[in-house]
Write a protein that holds these residues in place. Structure first.
Motif, PDB file in Angstrom:
ATOM      1  N   HIS A  44       0.872  -1.164   0.000  1.00 58.70           N
ATOM      2  CA  HIS A  44       0.000   0.000   0.000  1.00 58.70           C
ATOM      3  C   HIS A  44       0.917   1.224   0.000  1.00 58.70           C
ATOM      4  CE1 HIS A  44      -3.782   2.037   0.679  1.00 58.70           C
ATOM      5  NE2 HIS A  44      -3.195   2.808   1.571  1.00 58.70           N
ATOM      6  N   ILE A  45       0.400   2.331  -0.516  1.00 59.15           N
ATOM      7  CA  ILE A  45       1.190   3.553  -0.577  1.00 59.15           C
ATOM      8  C   ILE A  45       1.748   3.905   0.806  1.00 59.15           C
ATOM      9  CG2 ILE A  45      -0.761   5.138  -0.213  1.00 59.15           C
ATOM     10  CD1 ILE A  45       0.491   6.596  -2.762  1.00 59.15           C
TER      11      ILE A  45
ATOM     12  N   LYS B 135       7.759   0.595   0.375  1.00 56.00           N
ATOM     13  CA  LYS B 135       8.279  -0.159  -0.762  1.00 56.00           C
ATOM     14  C   LYS B 135       9.603   0.413  -1.285  1.00 56.00           C
ATOM     15  CE  LYS B 135       6.389   0.220  -4.896  1.00 56.00           C
ATOM     16  NZ  LYS B 135       5.472   0.044  -6.028  1.00 56.00           N
TER      17      LYS B 135
ATOM     18  N   THR C 257      11.700   2.489   0.150  1.00 62.27           N
ATOM     19  CA  THR C 257      12.770   2.464   1.158  1.00 62.27           C
ATOM     20  C   THR C 257      13.362   1.055   1.241  1.00 62.27           C
ATOM     21  OG1 THR C 257      11.460   4.086   2.363  1.00 62.27           O
ATOM     22  CG2 THR C 257      13.332   3.150   3.524  1.00 62.27           C
TER      23      THR C 257
ATOM     24  N   THR D  19       5.010   5.902  -7.092  1.00 62.41           N
ATOM     25  CA  THR D  19       5.815   5.307  -8.134  1.00 62.41           C
ATOM     26  C   THR D  19       4.930   5.115  -9.353  1.00 62.41           C
ATOM     27  OG1 THR D  19       6.857   4.152  -6.352  1.00 62.41           O
ATOM     28  CG2 THR D  19       7.388   3.407  -8.547  1.00 62.41           C
TER      29      THR D  19
HETATM   30  P1  GTP Z   1       5.056   4.783  -2.642  1.00 67.40           P
HETATM   31  O1  GTP Z   1       6.292   4.782  -3.477  1.00 67.40           O
HETATM   32  O2  GTP Z   1       4.438   6.125  -2.541  1.00 67.40           O
HETATM   33  O3  GTP Z   1       4.107   3.670  -2.915  1.00 67.40           O
HETATM   34  O4  GTP Z   1       5.467   4.597  -1.118  1.00 67.40           O
HETATM   35  P2  GTP Z   1       6.430   3.521  -0.595  1.00 67.40           P
HETATM   36  O5  GTP Z   1       5.627   2.343  -0.203  1.00 67.40           O
HETATM   37  O6  GTP Z   1       7.554   3.348  -1.531  1.00 67.40           O
HETATM   38  O7  GTP Z   1       6.917   4.188   0.756  1.00 67.40           O
HETATM   39  P3  GTP Z   1       8.317   4.863   1.053  1.00 67.40           P
HETATM   40  O8  GTP Z   1       9.429   3.901   0.911  1.00 67.40           O
HETATM   41  O9  GTP Z   1       8.390   6.136   0.314  1.00 67.40           O
HETATM   42  O10 GTP Z   1       8.124   5.103   2.613  1.00 67.40           O
HETATM   43  C1  GTP Z   1       7.086   5.903   3.121  1.00 67.40           C
HETATM   44  C2  GTP Z   1       7.570   6.601   4.381  1.00 67.40           C
HETATM   45  O11 GTP Z   1       7.849   5.642   5.412  1.00 67.40           O
HETATM   46  C3  GTP Z   1       8.848   7.380   4.176  1.00 67.40           C
HETATM   47  O12 GTP Z   1       8.761   8.547   4.932  1.00 67.40           O
HETATM   48  C4  GTP Z   1       9.928   6.450   4.748  1.00 67.40           C
HETATM   49  O13 GTP Z   1      11.032   7.159   5.218  1.00 67.40           O
HETATM   50  C5  GTP Z   1       9.180   5.778   5.869  1.00 67.40           C
HETATM   51  N1  GTP Z   1       9.710   4.432   6.153  1.00 67.40           N
HETATM   52  C6  GTP Z   1       9.904   3.417   5.283  1.00 67.40           C
HETATM   53  N2  GTP Z   1      10.377   2.345   5.931  1.00 67.40           N
HETATM   54  C7  GTP Z   1      10.485   2.666   7.230  1.00 67.40           C
HETATM   55  C8  GTP Z   1      10.903   1.963   8.418  1.00 67.40           C
HETATM   56  O14 GTP Z   1      11.284   0.794   8.413  1.00 67.40           O
HETATM   57  N3  GTP Z   1      10.837   2.656   9.581  1.00 67.40           N
HETATM   58  C9  GTP Z   1      10.427   3.941   9.663  1.00 67.40           C
HETATM   59  N4  GTP Z   1      10.405   4.528  10.843  1.00 67.40           N
HETATM   60  N5  GTP Z   1      10.020   4.624   8.582  1.00 67.40           N
HETATM   61  C10 GTP Z   1      10.049   4.003   7.382  1.00 67.40           C
END
Ligand code: GTP
Length: 596
Positions: free
Chosen positions: A14-15, A19, A21, A55
């Motif tokens: 989910h957004i 993902k 990171t 993404t």
């Molecule tokens: P989309 O690309 O928009 O689908 O999002 P995503 O799923 O790729 O999420 P992304 O990796 O951008 O992470 C979303 C937020 O969560 C960011 O602010 C990250 O820094 C944070 N984040 C990701 N993994 C972790 C984690 O393990 N711990 C913490 N505390 N924050 C995290």
């Protein structure tokens, strides 16, 4: 590389569940990118993606990993778009790999997109490894989320891994799980070439870059290949892999994922899901290929009509890199020259509109988004209606069909009532309601046209942001639809006309004219504002005439206040369009169409 030492996978989530990171962390921990080159979110290449945190284009990276058993593996990660607008791309790219990491934020739990994406992965017969992310946060509750994954998705969570993509905890375990829990690809190295076109995009130096997954056979530089869907032949100039920078290789064999370039001029000449083979070979194409179809249309017009050619240029350039975006020239009595554009969904529309405004610096008027209606005429013919302004005379029409969706909404209990009301108000038919812990899983059959405008916004606001939403298109169904026109000072403003359900026309018409009354500034004369179906007026407001100069109310000699007011008027004027003798501000077009 031997097939047994390749693993191909995608990450679904989910957004905001992490993902990107996690992908960054996998790349970094295997030294795929030197530390100093590592910039956060390697895979989200476009600025706009980074800014909006979503993404859009599928991307890929090849990771070399030496496992604890001492063997070296090649891990190919395909990054899939996370948003419902791009569901077709998601489902295609999933077919290029054998497994998925299912990332669930352990402070949040399973959400609507988690479900939707898992279904795509299951459709593609994936092995799935659940990853519970963000365990560094105090609110993390891995056992609760594990229970949800088992109850809501029906997936075995015993092999799940607890991870913090932020601190790196659990990353090695994730890499080991990719090697040991996901299957190796299958394929015949000696068979005729069969490759899947996974994605393509435009690069200003190399032309179109085509991402391929080799199923059988081998692909080498210099060979002539054929794209089966359109029969075109291309000479392969380069082949290579992404680490994540492009790196040339001599050949790609079964199970491998890489790119080719072949002097292809436009992304439109490549179709996601197409089958590629050698010029002289005959292979059965991969099943289920269909080009992505735009489902939401709207008009884009430059605020400054002198910028029409610039807009054409911008749209041509954007279309080079986006085969799912369609456009044709449109002229409107009210708005002048512009384009009628088709998009995969609302987000896609917003992304394109933002890019035109930002990268090409053109202010736009966006007309009401409309879905594609099927208009069946009395003479037995059917035509697709992309623009309510083109609606034929109702007396010639037999019936109209509209697209409907299956919407899946996950919402905490306390907001369920509001969600049901919202769906009901939007002509929804409830098809399922179940509970998962303290949350309800609601499935509704809804007309797409009730969703395209501001459904996400409304859903977010009635649930304080706690609901998640996803949908799939279900097909067309007949309903009592009519075209509602809006007249300002007795002149029809075609950009404001819309298709509505007959039973809701009066409410919508009334809301529209009331809003317009607030949005249109007063003029020196009285302005009637009307909503009408055919020749019949269903709602009417009158904007009374302005009495005096706006500055008259600034009594005394406060010159700076007066200057400010005049400047404000001037700025307002810039963004207005003249309709007959009436100026309508740009915001009116969007605001007037929002429902409350
Ligand atoms: P989309 O690309 O928009 O689908 O999002 P995503 O799923 O790729 O999420 P992304 O990796 O951008 O992470 C979303 C937020 O969560 C960011 O602010 C990250 O820094 C944070 N984040 C990701 N993994 C972790 C984690 O393990 N711990 C913490 N505390 N924050 C995290």
């Amino acid at each position: 590389t031997a097939l047994s030492h390749i693993r191909n996978f995608s990450i679904v989530a989910h957004i905001d569940h992490g993902k990107s990171t996690l992908a960054d962390r996998l790349i970094q921990s295997t030294n795929t990118v030197a530390e100093r080159d590592m910039k956060a979110q390697m895979l989200d290449s476009m600025d706009i993606e980074r800014e909006r945190g979503i993404t859009i284009k599928a991307n890929t990276v090849r990771i070399d990993y030496t496992a604890k058993n001492g063997e070296s593996y090649v891990l190919n990660l395909i990054d899939t778009p996370g948003h419902v607008d791009f569901a077709y791309e998601v489902s295609r790219s999933m077919r290029a790999v054998e497994g998925s990491l299912l990332v669930v934020d352990s402070t949040q739990g399973v959400e609507a997109q988690t479900l939707a994406n898992v279904y795509h992965a299951l459709d593609a017969d994936h092995e799935i490894v659940p990853i519970f992310n963000k365990i560094d946060l105090p609110a993390s509750d891995v056992s609760r989320v594990a229970q949800q994954v088992e109850d809501v998705i029906g997936l075995d969570a015993s092999g799940a891994i607890a991870v913090s993509a932020k601190t790196g905890e659990g990353i090695i375990e994730t890499l080991e799980a990719i090697v040991h829990q996901l299957p190796a690809p299958k394929g015949d190295p000696d068979g005729p070439l069969k490759a899947m076109l996974v994605d393509s995009w435009y690069d200003s130096y190399l032309g179109v870059i085509v991402l391929v997954r080799i199923i059988d056979g081998k692909l080498r530089k210099g060979e002539k290949v054929k794209f089966i869907s359109n029969g075109t032949i291309h000479q392969v100039e380069r082949i290579g892999v992404f680490r994540p920078k492009m790196e040339n290789v001599d050949e790609l064999g079964p199970g491998e994922i890489g790119f080719l370039t072949a002097s292809i001029k436009q992304v439109r000449d490549t179709r996601v899901g197409d089958t590629i083979t050698h010029q002289k070979s005959e292979v059965t194409p991969l099943p289920g290929f269909k080009p992505a179809q735009p489902v939401v249309f709207c008009g884009l017009f430059p605020v400054d009509s002198a910028l029409f050619e610039d807009l054409r240029d911008a749209i041509d350039k954007l279309a080079l890199n986006d085969a799912s975006f369609s456009f044709e020239m449109e002229s409107s009595a009210a708005l002048g020259f512009g384009f009628r554009c088709g998009f995969l969904g609302l987000l896609h529309l917003e992304v394109i509109r933002d890019r035109i405004e930002r990268e090409y610096d053109i202010d736009l008027i966006t007309t009401a988004p409309s879905v594609v209606y099927e208009v069946y005429m009395r003479d037995g013919t059917m035509s697709e209606l992309h623009n309510p302004a083109d609606m034929p005379d109702m007396t010639l029409v037999d019936h109209i069909e509209e697209p409907r969706i299956k919407a899946t909404i996950l919402v905490p209990d306390e907001y369920l009532g509001d969600v049901l009301k919202l769906c009901q108000d939007r002509r929804g038919i409830q098809s399922d309601l179940t509970y998962a812990g303290s949350r309800a899983l609601v499935v509704y059959d809804l007309p797409l046209n009730e969703v395209v405008f501001d459904f996400y916004d409304r859903l977010k606001s009635v649930t304080k942001g706690y609901a998640s939403f996803d949908y799939t298109l279900m097909g067309y169904r007949e309903d009592a639809l009519v075209k509602m026109s809006v007249l300002v000072n007795d002149e029809p403003v075609d950009a404001l006309s819309m298709m509505v359900h007959r039973d809701r026309a009066e409410v919508r018409g009334r809301a529209m004219v009331e809003k317009l009354k607030d949005l249109i500034p007063r003029h020196m004369f009285k302005i009637p504002i009307q909503a009408a179906i055919g020749g019949k007026v269903i709602a009417r407001e009158t904007l009374s005439a302005m009495r005096k100069d706006v500055t008259a109310k600034c009594y005394g000699g406060d010159a700076s206040r007066k200057r400010k007011l005049l400047d404000k008027q001037k700025a307002g004027k810039k963004k207005m369009r003249q309709f007959g003798s009436v100026n309508i501000p740009q915001e009116a077009f969007i605001s007037a169409l929002k429902m409350d």
